[in-house]
Design an enzyme around this catalytic site. Structure first.
Site, PDB file in Angstrom:
ATOM      1  N   VAL A  67      30.429  23.482  -6.600  1.00  0.00           N
ATOM      2  CA  VAL A  67      29.388  22.697  -5.935  1.00  0.00           C
ATOM      3  C   VAL A  67      30.013  21.403  -5.417  1.00  0.00           C
ATOM      4  O   VAL A  67      29.730  20.955  -4.295  1.00  0.00           O
ATOM      5  CB  VAL A  67      28.237  22.394  -6.923  1.00  0.00           C
ATOM      6  CG1 VAL A  67      27.189  21.504  -6.281  1.00  0.00           C
ATOM      7  CG2 VAL A  67      27.617  23.689  -7.436  1.00  0.00           C
ATOM      8  N   HIS A  88      20.993  27.330 -11.922  1.00  0.00           N
ATOM      9  CA  HIS A  88      21.734  28.484 -12.462  1.00  0.00           C
ATOM     10  C   HIS A  88      20.927  29.775 -12.384  1.00  0.00           C
ATOM     11  O   HIS A  88      19.721  29.794 -12.663  1.00  0.00           O
ATOM     12  CB  HIS A  88      22.106  28.222 -13.920  1.00  0.00           C
ATOM     13  CG  HIS A  88      22.920  26.972 -14.104  1.00  0.00           C
ATOM     14  ND1 HIS A  88      24.164  26.815 -13.535  1.00  0.00           N
ATOM     15  CD2 HIS A  88      22.674  25.823 -14.778  1.00  0.00           C
ATOM     16  CE1 HIS A  88      24.645  25.617 -13.861  1.00  0.00           C
ATOM     17  NE2 HIS A  88      23.757  25.003 -14.604  1.00  0.00           N
ATOM     18  N   ASN A 123      22.845  22.164  -9.678  1.00  0.00           N
ATOM     19  CA  ASN A 123      23.309  23.557  -9.702  1.00  0.00           C
ATOM     20  C   ASN A 123      22.233  24.390 -10.387  1.00  0.00           C
ATOM     21  O   ASN A 123      22.101  24.376 -11.600  1.00  0.00           O
ATOM     22  CB  ASN A 123      24.639  23.623 -10.480  1.00  0.00           C
ATOM     23  CG  ASN A 123      25.328  24.960 -10.346  1.00  0.00           C
ATOM     24  OD1 ASN A 123      24.860  25.834  -9.622  1.00  0.00           O
ATOM     25  ND2 ASN A 123      26.446  25.109 -11.039  1.00  0.00           N
ATOM     26  N   ARG A 143      29.547  34.467  -8.166  1.00  0.00           N
ATOM     27  CA  ARG A 143      28.292  34.040  -8.804  1.00  0.00           C
ATOM     28  C   ARG A 143      27.269  33.707  -7.729  1.00  0.00           C
ATOM     29  O   ARG A 143      27.599  33.581  -6.554  1.00  0.00           O
ATOM     30  CB  ARG A 143      28.530  32.824  -9.709  1.00  0.00           C
ATOM     31  CG  ARG A 143      28.964  31.592  -8.926  1.00  0.00           C
ATOM     32  CD  ARG A 143      29.046  30.344  -9.792  1.00  0.00           C
ATOM     33  NE  ARG A 143      29.424  29.186  -8.984  1.00  0.00           N
ATOM     34  CZ  ARG A 143      29.420  27.945  -9.415  1.00  0.00           C
ATOM     35  NH1 ARG A 143      29.107  27.671 -10.664  1.00  0.00           N
ATOM     36  NH2 ARG A 143      29.755  26.943  -8.617  1.00  0.00           N
ATOM     37  N   PHE A 190      33.537  29.663  -9.721  1.00  0.00           N
ATOM     38  CA  PHE A 190      33.835  28.455 -10.507  1.00  0.00           C
ATOM     39  C   PHE A 190      34.825  28.882 -11.579  1.00  0.00           C
ATOM     40  O   PHE A 190      34.449  29.520 -12.562  1.00  0.00           O
ATOM     41  CB  PHE A 190      32.554  27.879 -11.107  1.00  0.00           C
ATOM     42  CG  PHE A 190      32.778  26.580 -11.825  1.00  0.00           C
ATOM     43  CD1 PHE A 190      33.288  25.467 -11.156  1.00  0.00           C
ATOM     44  CD2 PHE A 190      32.489  26.448 -13.178  1.00  0.00           C
ATOM     45  CE1 PHE A 190      33.508  24.271 -11.814  1.00  0.00           C
ATOM     46  CE2 PHE A 190      32.714  25.249 -13.850  1.00  0.00           C
ATOM     47  CZ  PHE A 190      33.216  24.167 -13.166  1.00  0.00           C
ATOM     48  N   LYS A 241       0.869  -1.184   0.000  1.00  0.00           N
ATOM     49  CA  LYS A 241       0.000   0.000   0.000  1.00  0.00           C
ATOM     50  C   LYS A 241       0.899   1.224   0.000  1.00  0.00           C
ATOM     51  O   LYS A 241       1.832   1.302   0.797  1.00  0.00           O
ATOM     52  CB  LYS A 241      -0.864  -0.028   1.260  1.00  0.00           C
ATOM     53  CG  LYS A 241      -2.131   0.768   1.173  1.00  0.00           C
ATOM     54  CD  LYS A 241      -3.042   0.270   0.068  1.00  0.00           C
ATOM     55  CE  LYS A 241      -4.490   0.167   0.467  1.00  0.00           C
ATOM     56  NZ  LYS A 241      -5.276  -0.537  -0.557  1.00  0.00           N
ATOM     57  N   THR A 253      -3.542  -5.641   0.393  1.00  0.00           N
ATOM     58  CA  THR A 253      -2.964  -4.313   0.641  1.00  0.00           C
ATOM     59  C   THR A 253      -3.857  -3.531   1.605  1.00  0.00           C
ATOM     60  O   THR A 253      -3.389  -2.704   2.371  1.00  0.00           O
ATOM     61  CB  THR A 253      -2.752  -3.521  -0.666  1.00  0.00           C
ATOM     62  OG1 THR A 253      -4.007  -3.210  -1.250  1.00  0.00           O
ATOM     63  CG2 THR A 253      -1.883  -4.287  -1.638  1.00  0.00           C
ATOM     64  N   ASP A 254      -5.150  -3.829   1.592  1.00  0.00           N
ATOM     65  CA  ASP A 254      -6.045  -3.174   2.544  1.00  0.00           C
ATOM     66  C   ASP A 254      -5.702  -3.579   3.980  1.00  0.00           C
ATOM     67  O   ASP A 254      -5.736  -2.749   4.899  1.00  0.00           O
ATOM     68  CB  ASP A 254      -7.502  -3.532   2.211  1.00  0.00           C
ATOM     69  CG  ASP A 254      -8.473  -2.662   2.974  1.00  0.00           C
ATOM     70  OD1 ASP A 254      -8.443  -1.431   2.769  1.00  0.00           O
ATOM     71  OD2 ASP A 254      -9.226  -3.198   3.814  1.00  0.00           O
TER      72      ASP A 254
END
Ligand SMILES: O=c1[nH]c(=O)c2[nH]c(=O)[nH]c2[nH]1
Length: 339
Positions: free
Chosen positions: A265, A294, A292, A217, A200, A54, A99-100
């Site tokens: 990063v 931008h 990243n 940046r 960078f 479930k 599943t119940d």
């Protein structure tokens, strides 16, 4: 003539004397009548993986201790892998825990044991399924926590909470019969941005490169992290999750006045992972992903000065959703040397 779905459903099989379609229908019918025969797959196919459960059983746990209440809200997903393939191959449901019923079990176990951390509750759930039903070979439970925090109204409020979706906490707990419980915890959706102390430079410059070195940046990312524990018994799951979140924020942002410099990063991600392994000895490995996001400089040099000049403190960037750089690494402890 292009065939349509109508053609496909209603077309009469051209070969009615034992074509593949006819055999399949006959097999399904006889399996329904007497689900004893082995799978009629002629040895051509095998189930290589199967499981059922479930998904997203929603659960709010309120712990009322006098006037002081605590809450935890979860989406709980269960999955069972049966040792038998009969439910799939023969349509025989005698081993199937519906599943119940799995959904009901989540509520009943929460009522009986309470709800501690997502990881401990997940372990209660998988233990229950394995030891209640011998036909279950493996049980899994995924728990996603809703980020409720106690309301601070001058002092911590007794029974009011505020939704603080800075990051989502989740875990996946699984256990194969006769094996130990395996816990993977995670954090997702932690979106951060800083306006300086990110660069960078010095990357590969060749005929494919147009990106210029950036000594300054915007750095923005949405952090995903996942990790596992050496030992379920000694782990402090709440503390580990908060430590991971704090390590990411500390290595991303640095001190409030000066910040911390990020050359990429990749390096910031590594620094955060290293801090986690240094601080939480029970974590055996951690993997982080930092897209990243931008924010591009807008070239205003082509515009006349009278339309671009203004207060030099205004800086305008263009947020770019896609594509994003995708950067990840997994850091684990080296095995201890026996020398
Ligand atoms: O921190 C970064 N790492 C990269 O690998 C990369 N590639 C890129 O275009 N910008 C960035 N930024």
């Amino acid at each position: 003539m292009p065939w349509t779905s109508t053609n496909r459903i209603y077309a009469k099989p051209s070969n009615t004397s034992g074509g593949e379609g006819v055999t399949a229908v006959a097999t399904a019918n006889s399996a329904r009548a007497a689900p004893t025969a082995a799978a009629d797959t002629g040895g051509r196919f095998e189930l290589s993986d199967h499981g059922y459960g479930k998904s997203c059983v929603k659960l709010l746990h309120v712990y009322r201790d006098g006037e002081y209440h605590a809450i935890r809200e979860y989406d709980v997903s269960t999955e069972l892998k049966l040792t038998s393939e009969s439910p799939y191959v023969l349509g025989d449901n005698k081993d199937v825990v519906a599943t119940d019923s799995q959904k009901n079990t989540v509520y009943l176990l929460a009522k009986k044991h309470g709800v501690k951390t997502p990881e401990e509750f997940g372990a209660v759930v998988v233990n229950h399924f394995l030891y209640t039903y011998k036909q279950v070979g493996e049980a899994k439970c995924r728990v996603v926590e809703y980020p409720w925090e106690r309301l601070q109204a001058g002092a911590p409020h007794n029974h009011a909470f505020i939704f603080s979706p800075a990051a989502t906490r989740w875990c996946e707990v699984s256990q194969v019969r006769h094996d130990a419980v395996v816990v993977k915890s995670g954090l997702s959706g932690l979106r951060v941005l800083k306006t300086t102390q990110s660069a960078f430079v010095d990357f590969v410059q060749d005929e494919y490169t147009t990106l210029a070195d950036a000594a300054e940046r915007i750095f923005s990312t949405v952090v995903e992290a996942e990790w596992t524990y050496d030992s379920m018994r000694t782990a402090d799951f709440d503390n580990a999750w908060l430590t991971v979140k704090d390590a990411i924020l500390e290595k991303f942002a640095g001190p409030p006045d000066t910040g911390v410099y990020s050359p990429s990063v990749q390096h910031t991600l590594y620094q955060a992972e290293k801090m986690v392994l240094e601080k939480v000895s029970e974590i055996s490995w951690i993997k982080m992903t930092m897209p990243n996001k931008h924010y591009l400089n807008i070239d205003m040099s082509k515009f006349p000065a009278n339309v671009t000049k203004g207060d030099p403190r205004h800086h305008i960037y263009q947020p770019i959703d896609k594509p994003a750089g995708l950067i990840y690494a997994q850091l684990r402890r080296r095995p201890k040397s026996h020398l």
